[in-house]
Design an enzyme around this catalytic site. Structure first.
Site, PDB file in Angstrom:
ATOM      1  N   GLU A  35     -10.059   5.818   4.529  1.00  0.00           N
ATOM      2  CA  GLU A  35     -10.794   4.794   5.383  1.00  0.00           C
ATOM      3  C   GLU A  35      -9.673   3.863   5.568  1.00  0.00           C
ATOM      4  O   GLU A  35      -8.557   4.000   4.620  1.00  0.00           O
ATOM      5  CB  GLU A  35     -11.984   4.058   4.727  1.00  0.00           C
ATOM      6  CG  GLU A  35     -11.653   3.140   3.539  1.00  0.00           C
ATOM      7  CD  GLU A  35     -10.768   3.638   2.324  1.00  0.00           C
ATOM      8  OE1 GLU A  35     -10.893   4.835   2.007  1.00  0.00           O
ATOM      9  OE2 GLU A  35     -10.341   2.953   1.584  1.00  0.00           O
ATOM     10  N   LYS A  54       0.753  -1.423   0.016  1.00  0.00           N
ATOM     11  CA  LYS A  54       0.064  -0.151   0.000  1.00  0.00           C
ATOM     12  C   LYS A  54       0.838   1.326  -0.092  1.00  0.00           C
ATOM     13  O   LYS A  54       0.320   2.406  -0.607  1.00  0.00           O
ATOM     14  CB  LYS A  54      -0.909   0.114   1.201  1.00  0.00           C
ATOM     15  CG  LYS A  54      -2.058  -0.913   1.130  1.00  0.00           C
ATOM     16  CD  LYS A  54      -3.250  -0.750   1.850  1.00  0.00           C
ATOM     17  CE  LYS A  54      -4.361  -1.646   1.519  1.00  0.00           C
ATOM     18  NZ  LYS A  54      -4.229  -2.857   2.307  1.00  0.00           N
ATOM     19  N   SER A  73       1.347  -9.794  -0.820  1.00  0.00           N
ATOM     20  CA  SER A  73       1.475  -8.350  -0.869  1.00  0.00           C
ATOM     21  C   SER A  73       1.677  -7.623   0.481  1.00  0.00           C
ATOM     22  O   SER A  73       1.925  -6.623   0.520  1.00  0.00           O
ATOM     23  CB  SER A  73      -0.228  -8.071  -1.040  1.00  0.00           C
ATOM     24  OG  SER A  73      -0.982  -8.864  -0.130  1.00  0.00           O
TER      25      SER A  73
HETATM   26  C1  PLP Z   1      -5.065  -4.000   1.911  1.00  0.00           C
HETATM   27  C2  PLP Z   1      -4.368  -5.029   1.634  1.00  0.00           C
HETATM   28  C3  PLP Z   1      -4.691  -6.121   0.699  1.00  0.00           C
HETATM   29  C4  PLP Z   1      -6.174  -5.931  -0.259  1.00  0.00           C
HETATM   30  O1  PLP Z   1      -6.028  -4.732  -0.990  1.00  0.00           O
HETATM   31  P1  PLP Z   1      -5.963  -4.939  -2.477  1.00  0.00           P
HETATM   32  O2  PLP Z   1      -6.322  -3.510  -3.154  1.00  0.00           O
HETATM   33  O3  PLP Z   1      -6.910  -5.857  -2.967  1.00  0.00           O
HETATM   34  O4  PLP Z   1      -4.606  -5.094  -2.899  1.00  0.00           O
HETATM   35  C5  PLP Z   1      -3.976  -7.151   0.254  1.00  0.00           C
HETATM   36  N1  PLP Z   1      -2.885  -7.355   0.950  1.00  0.00           N
HETATM   37  C6  PLP Z   1      -2.624  -6.639   1.937  1.00  0.00           C
HETATM   38  C7  PLP Z   1      -1.283  -6.983   2.645  1.00  0.00           C
HETATM   39  C8  PLP Z   1      -3.240  -5.444   2.537  1.00  0.00           C
HETATM   40  O5  PLP Z   1      -2.708  -4.833   3.235  1.00  0.00           O
END
Ligand code: PLP
Length: 398
Positions: free
Chosen positions: A115, A93, A382
């Site tokens: 948010e 993010k 992610s």
């Molecule tokens: C917020 C988050 C997601 C989900 O958000 P996307 O917009 O679908 O990527 C996925 N993985 C992590 C580690 C997150 O913090």
């Protein structure tokens, strides 16, 4: 063949999805944000500033790691991880938050509002705002506040104003509603920094562009290291930003199978999931058209996932389009499969994934077993699971 480069069109549509379903007074503001973004996106100064922060502040490029022990244990395809978990603040993010904070500074905005679900967007945004020097206000569901305590503490330390949201199910969707109301009070001097590839145009485009560094790096790294492209690439899909970030660079590569993984929660046959693309229908939510988990009156349904960052009843418009034209397949993974992947990756590779990311790992683990060892699956990891460690330990009685 579809050329994906010019998407969305000038009105923000990906096929029939996306757009800008906002009150007239906001249309002008969104237009100004789009103009400002288009003005800076191709300037060398902005790109250099962002790239420098990506390198020296975030720690990019994030490596690609061959999960050899995991692959061997499964006895099928090779699994590789794109290590977004190693980024500063622990997830992907930060990539779009830095972009949004720089844009806010360029536009002379006085405050950034947003948010947060799992608290990852809140922490990343509070971080970017601290760096750029703009006040930041984060709305967060009370349920998530209790579940994600470490992130809540970090946001406070980073100096943002945290607004708890108790309405509705007190999770992500309610936090979006609350933050949006605050934004509507003064859209000229504030900017709503959306946390995924959702919301009205130009946010799905902008957030995708900022996140697309993931796929550009991964594609190059994979070619340099293995002289080929992966057979499969996969990422979890909540709003869809980390997935679009990985997928974008590969959309024109016909030989690359692309799979988005949604949370099936306690099962697709229950009402405790958040599998929007799998079981939703086209509708409207938060200023744009997309697949929505909705009731017969078009009201969004309550959603569930073990991963707070994935429980959203809508999904990014480009994903909806990619599903319809069948360029991307969307599958789902249950809470239980996610937990199993979380523990397996931790114990076999020493990498504790975010519960969100563990959905993509779980899918890759299932798929790998069905493929020969010469095939490659690239998983977007992610984020890291520090935020989830206590929750999982309690759930599994560790
Ligand atoms: C917020 C988050 C997601 C989900 O958000 P996307 O917009 O679908 O990527 C996925 N993985 C992590 C580690 C997150 O913090």
């Amino acid at each position: 063949m579809t050329d994906f480069a010019p998407m969305p069109d000038t009105n923000g549509f990906f096929g029939q999805y996306g757009g800008q379903l906002v009150p007239p007074e906001l249309k002008q503001v969104m237009h100004e944000i789009d103009l400002a973004y288009e003005e800076i996106r191709n300037t060398e100064k902005f790109q250099n500033e962002l790239m420098k922060l990506f390198q020296d502040y975030v720690g990019r490029p994030s490596p690609i790691y061959h999960a050899q022990r995991l692959s061997e244990q499964l006895g099928g395809a090779q699994i590789y991880l794109k290590r977004e978990d190693l980024n500063h603040t622990g997830a992907h993010k930060i990539n779009h938050c830095l972009g949004e904070a720089l844009l806010a500074k360029f536009m002379g905005k006085k405050k950034v509002i947003a948010e947060t679900g799992a608290g990852q967007h809140g922490v990343a945004l509070a971080t970017a705002c601290a760096l750029v020097g703009i006040p930041c206000e984060i709305h967060m569901g009370q349920v998530d506040i209790e579940k994600e305590h470490p992130n809540v503490t970090k946001m406070k330390i980073l100096g943002c104003k945290l607004v708890p949201v108790t309405r509705g199910t007190a999770t992500l969707k309610d936090a979006v509603d609350s933050a949006f109301e605050e934004y509507l009070k003064d859209p000229q001097n504030t900017i709503y920094a959306i946390g995924s590839v959702v919301g009205p145009h130009p946010f799905p485009k902008m957030v995708r562009d900022f996140q697309s560094i993931i796929g550009r790096e991964a594609r190059q790294q994979f070619q340099d290291k293995y002289q080929c492209l992966p057979h499969y690439i996969t990422a979890c899909v909540g709003g869809g930003s980390n997935a679009m970030g990985l997928f974008t660079a590969f959309l024109n590569d016909d030989g690359v199978n692309i799979v988005g993984v949604e949370p099936a929660g306690k099962g697709l046959d229950t009402d405790m999931h958040s599998a929007t693309l799998t079981l939703g229908t086209p509708g409207e939510l938060h200023g744009f058209k997309c697949y929505v988990l909705q009731d017969s009156e078009g009201q969004p349904l309550p959603v569930h996932s073990i991963a707070s960052g994935l429980d959203y009843p809508g999904v990014g418009p480009q994903h909806c389009y990619l599903k319809d034209i069948e360029r991307v397949n969307y599958e789902s993974v249950t809470d239980e499969e996610c937990l199993e992947a979380f523990m397996t990756l931790s114990r076999v590779e020493g990498i504790i994934p975010a519960l969100e990311s563990a959905h993509a790992v779980a899918w890759a683990m299932k798929k790998a077993k069905t493929l020969p060892p010469e095939q490659h699956i690239l998983v977007n990891l992610s984020g890291r699971g520090d935020k989830d460690a206590d929750y999982v330990a309690e759930k599994l009685n560790l």
